[in-house]
Design an enzyme around this catalytic site. Structure first.
Site, PDB file in Angstrom:
ATOM      1  N   GLU A  98       0.838  -1.200   0.000  1.00 54.84           N
ATOM      2  CA  GLU A  98       0.000   0.000   0.000  1.00 54.84           C
ATOM      3  C   GLU A  98       0.874   1.252   0.000  1.00 54.84           C
ATOM      4  O   GLU A  98       1.674   1.461   0.888  1.00 54.84           O
ATOM      5  CB  GLU A  98      -0.897  -0.009   1.250  1.00 54.84           C
ATOM      6  CG  GLU A  98      -1.634   1.280   1.493  1.00 54.84           C
ATOM      7  CD  GLU A  98      -2.345   1.289   2.856  1.00 54.84           C
ATOM      8  OE1 GLU A  98      -2.244   0.297   3.612  1.00 54.84           O
ATOM      9  OE2 GLU A  98      -3.014   2.305   3.151  1.00 54.84           O
ATOM     10  N   ASP A 144      -1.214  -1.082   5.793  1.00 55.30           N
ATOM     11  CA  ASP A 144      -1.100  -0.553   7.146  1.00 55.30           C
ATOM     12  C   ASP A 144      -2.107  -1.216   8.072  1.00 55.30           C
ATOM     13  O   ASP A 144      -3.168  -1.644   7.638  1.00 55.30           O
ATOM     14  CB  ASP A 144      -1.339   0.962   7.138  1.00 55.30           C
ATOM     15  CG  ASP A 144      -0.108   1.702   6.640  1.00 55.30           C
ATOM     16  OD1 ASP A 144       1.008   1.205   6.878  1.00 55.30           O
ATOM     17  OD2 ASP A 144      -0.275   2.750   6.005  1.00 55.30           O
ATOM     18  N   ASP A 163      -4.338  -0.201   9.838  1.00 52.19           N
ATOM     19  CA  ASP A 163      -5.400   0.743  10.200  1.00 52.19           C
ATOM     20  C   ASP A 163      -6.638   0.460   9.348  1.00 52.19           C
ATOM     21  O   ASP A 163      -6.660  -0.499   8.586  1.00 52.19           O
ATOM     22  CB  ASP A 163      -4.924   2.188  10.046  1.00 52.19           C
ATOM     23  CG  ASP A 163      -4.488   2.494   8.617  1.00 52.19           C
ATOM     24  OD1 ASP A 163      -4.819   1.698   7.707  1.00 52.19           O
ATOM     25  OD2 ASP A 163      -3.811   3.507   8.399  1.00 52.19           O
ATOM     26  N   ASP A 203      -7.966   2.015   6.790  1.00 48.24           N
ATOM     27  CA  ASP A 203      -7.743   2.054   5.350  1.00 48.24           C
ATOM     28  C   ASP A 203      -7.054   0.787   4.874  1.00 48.24           C
ATOM     29  O   ASP A 203      -7.410   0.215   3.845  1.00 48.24           O
ATOM     30  CB  ASP A 203      -6.863   3.261   4.981  1.00 48.24           C
ATOM     31  CG  ASP A 203      -7.692   4.529   4.890  1.00 48.24           C
ATOM     32  OD1 ASP A 203      -8.939   4.412   4.901  1.00 48.24           O
ATOM     33  OD2 ASP A 203      -7.096   5.618   4.820  1.00 48.24           O
TER      34      ASP A 203
END
Ligand code: 0RA
Length: 689
Positions: A427, A504, A506, A508
């Site tokens: 990403e 990541d 998180d 997203d």
């Protein structure tokens, strides 16, 4: 079908639960979370069988506070009377491999699949198990530890512990941590399975309760409309073009129940079941259904003058685009094959489904011409798009066939030995850049992707194939793809043994994982079936003990039920290693991993909390990684790429199926379910992968 006679000989031959503890994977598939959840299904399936036999209408499933599970039903109760073996029949059932089925004269047992192994296997793999049987006004009880009885029989019979009002069986068991990597049942999968069971058994009510700390909830699954409601549920948020069609029938001992409904999209969603078991890999029942359905649509299209003499027939996929269907067969003696033994292979199922579908659908369409006209309308649209896409596809493939290495963003590896190669889908350009510097360029390829990839659930085929990220992935993997109209997928051409999603930790990041998994699941499901797909687990924190301070004793290592890598098989292994389902290194059991001299990587907040508890404030410095982009090349290598240290989670098909379902839910046009989902999952958003 001859009645299966219960006889003592067949039981004595099998016997012995040591074999189960020696090779648990043989009996329940894996010792990961999937196999763990299977324990519940095994016990519950017996109750469902009792329902199918006509003696039980309610099942209670409870996840207990102490990590055990209780399954109760209001059936007749497992027989407790003296058995030929010289002890209570219950004990024979619970201590003898494969004994369960011999008691029952019910033709269609749920336990038809690979893992239909019965209560004794669950008993063998449980630290302790207690069974209470209500029969004839009495409650009987028996207890076991790792399959070995711990209750003394009186003249071979079970002790009575109380008076019973009704009848039924209640089993409480706690999975053995000596056997299972993790012993925490996955609620998400369980609820999904309970709901599925309710849809398939409309006369059954399943009362679910979670008593685990912080998760307390009660839920009832009851679907009196059965598979019709199931199809409606699957189509929720979409635009149906007719009311669901329902039919059932029987042919030469095979029963079929089917519900279908078209929506205005171009997806095909056919769910096959045999004896209540979801047949993930399809099989003969679906083949018979599809063949007959295509014939019918073409016949009606010609009869109604919609297809002219000069027109070619609709293809099978043309006739099924937009279809949602549940095809549930009951077979007295099914044969399963395939990678995960979830493909129905019985030839007579194909014929039976073909015959029943033909008769019943003809009967229905003759009386509901508008419905078949609407379905033919879908096929016409699909055929048109197919022709356009065949062109687009040919162009795409000829244009990009040789563009593998000229593909701007892919930093390929040097080795051409697929068994040793890995590709990381990273990403963000910045993390991609670091990864390119950090990697082992001999065996590790890096493909940076920017932002969110296309949601393949929603996009049309030509959009999907035009998407740069997707094109690059298809080109890079080298194995083609299968979806809808064409199938040129060939796993032997796969260029990488491991495909690692690196995003990541998180929201997203997990969204991108979800989209990527949906793409892989829809276009290359074999990659997931064969265990080639992984999710990298970059750490969230690095803790460095201060000189002179109390040094870390590695407590965070022995969590034993940690959540880093939960859901998947998880592994902590080097390139080209790691068989399916094996016990893995400590890295996947805890939320922590070793970093350089004395310091430790922590993979989730739970691990940090643990670490804090054992290390007083000020005895260590804490570094938080906000995201992959923030790590320099060296840290990235250390934590995420280096096969020696890294922690990866192997994606299982259940993950991908749920990802796909969730994607559908979240991307659907209806706001209600999306809000509900986000609400329901808000508190697990951080790490429930
Ligand atoms: C065979 C015979 C009878 C009951 C059962 C099986 C039975 C098994 C299980 C397993 C879980 N729940 C169950 N409920 C019933 C009873 C035969 C009789 O009463 O005559």
């Amino acid at each position: 079908m001859a009645k299966t006679q219960y006889n003592a000989d067949s039981i004595t031959v099998l016997g012995g639960l040591e074999a189960v503890r020696k090779r648990p994977g043989m009996y329940i598939g894996s010792v990961g979370t999937k196999g763990l959840n299977h324990l519940i299904y095994e016990i519950m399936d017996n109750s469902v069988d009792e329902h199918l036999a006509g003696f039980c209408d309610s099942i209670w499933i409870t996840l207990e506070k102490d990590g055990s599970c209780t399954v109760r039903d209001n059936g007749r109760g497992i027989p407790v009377e003296m058995h030929k073996m010289g002890m209570s029949a219950e004990r024979v059932v619970m201590t003898t491999l494969h004994a369960g089925g011999k008691f029952d004269n019910n033709a269609y047992k749920t336990s038809g699949g690979l893992h239909g192994v019965g209560s004794s296997v669950v008993n063998a793999l449980s630290e302790h198990l207690t069974i209470r049987i209500s029969r004839g006004g009495q409650v009987y009880q028996d207890t076991y530890a790792r399959g070995i009885p711990t209750t003394k029989l009186e003249n071979g019979l079970l002790p009575v512990i109380g008076r019973a009002k009704g009848t039924g069986t209640e089993t409480n068991f706690k999975p053995d941590p000596e056997i299972f990597e993790k012993t925490r049942f996955k609620e998400e999968w369980l609820r999904s399975r309970l709901h599925e069971t309710a849809y398939l058994n409309p006369g059954l009510t399943i009362y679910y309760e979670n008593k685990r700390e912080g998760e307390e909830k009660q839920e009832t699954f009851h679907e009196p409309e059965g598979i019709v409601a199931y199809v409606r549920e699957i189509n929720k948020g979409q635009t149906p073009i007719h009311d669901p069609v329902y039919f059932k029938g029987a042919y030469e001992g095979v029963e079929l129940e089917c519900a279908l409904q078209f929506v205005d999209t171009f997806e095909e969603n056919i769910f096959g079941f045999c004896n209540n078991i979801y047949t993930a890999e399809g099989g003969t029942h679906l083949a018979g259904f599809k063949t007959r359905f295509t014939q019918l649509v073409n016949t009606y299209a010609r009869d109604l003058g919609i297809l002219k003499d000069k027109d070619a027939n609709f293809t099978g996929p043309d006739t099924r685009n937009g279809m949602t269907a549940v095809v549930a067969v009951k077979h007295p003696d099914p044969i399963f094959e395939g990678q995960t033994k979830t493909k129905l292979a019985s030839a007579d199922a194909s014929k039976a489904v073909f015959m029943i579908s033909g008769d019943e659908l003809t009967h229905f369409f003759d009386r509901n011409v508008e419905t078949i006209k609407a379905i033919i309308g879908c096929a016409e649209k699909s055929a048109k798009i197919r022709r356009a896409e065949e062109k687009a596809r040919t162009n795409m493939l000829t244009k990009s066939k040789f563009s593998f290495d000229s593909n701007g963003k892919l930093a390929n590896c040097e080795s051409k030995d697929p068994s040793k190669c890995e590709i990381f889908i990273v990403e963000g350009d910045s993390a991609g850049g670091s990864a390119k510097t950090a990697r082992n360029r001999m065996y590790q390829a890096i493909l940076p992707i920017r932002g969110k990839i296309l949601n393949v659930e929603k996009a049309s085929m030509d959009k999907v194939l035009a998407n740069a990220e997707i094109k690059t992935m298809i080109n890079a993997f080298g194995c083609g793809f299968s979806e809808g109209y064409g199938n040129d997928f060939d796993i032997t051409k796969l260029r990488y043994d491991k495909i690692v999603l690196m995003t990541d930790a998180d929201v997203d990041g997990s969204h991108i994982d979800t989209l990527l998994l949906t793409f892989l699941y829809r276009f290359m499901p074999e990659l997931i079936y064969d265990g080639h797909v992984y999710i990298a687990m970059p750490p969230l924190y690095k803790v460095v003990p201060k000189k002179g301070g109390k040094n870390g004793n590695g407590n965070a290592w022995d969590d034993g039920d940690g959540d880093a890598g939960n859901g998947g098989t998880g592994e902590n292994t080097g390139t080209g290693k790691g068989g399916k389902g094996g016990k893995s290194g400590a890295g996947d059991k805890s939320g922590a991993g070793k970093a350089d001299s004395g310091s430790l990587y922590l993979y989730d907040d739970k691990a940090l909390e643990k670490y804090r508890q054992t290390h007083p404030d000020g005895s260590f410095t804490l570094q938080r990684y906000k995201g992959l982009g923030e790590m320099d090349a060296e840290q990235l290598w250390e934590t995420t790429l280096n096969p020696e240290n890294r922690v990866m989670k192997r994606v299982e098909i259940e993950d991908a199926r749920l990802a796909s379902e969730v994607t559908e839910l979240l991307m659907g046009s209806e706001v209600g379910p999306r809000r509900d989902f986000i609400h329901d999952h808000a508190d697990e958003a951080e790490i429930d992968t």
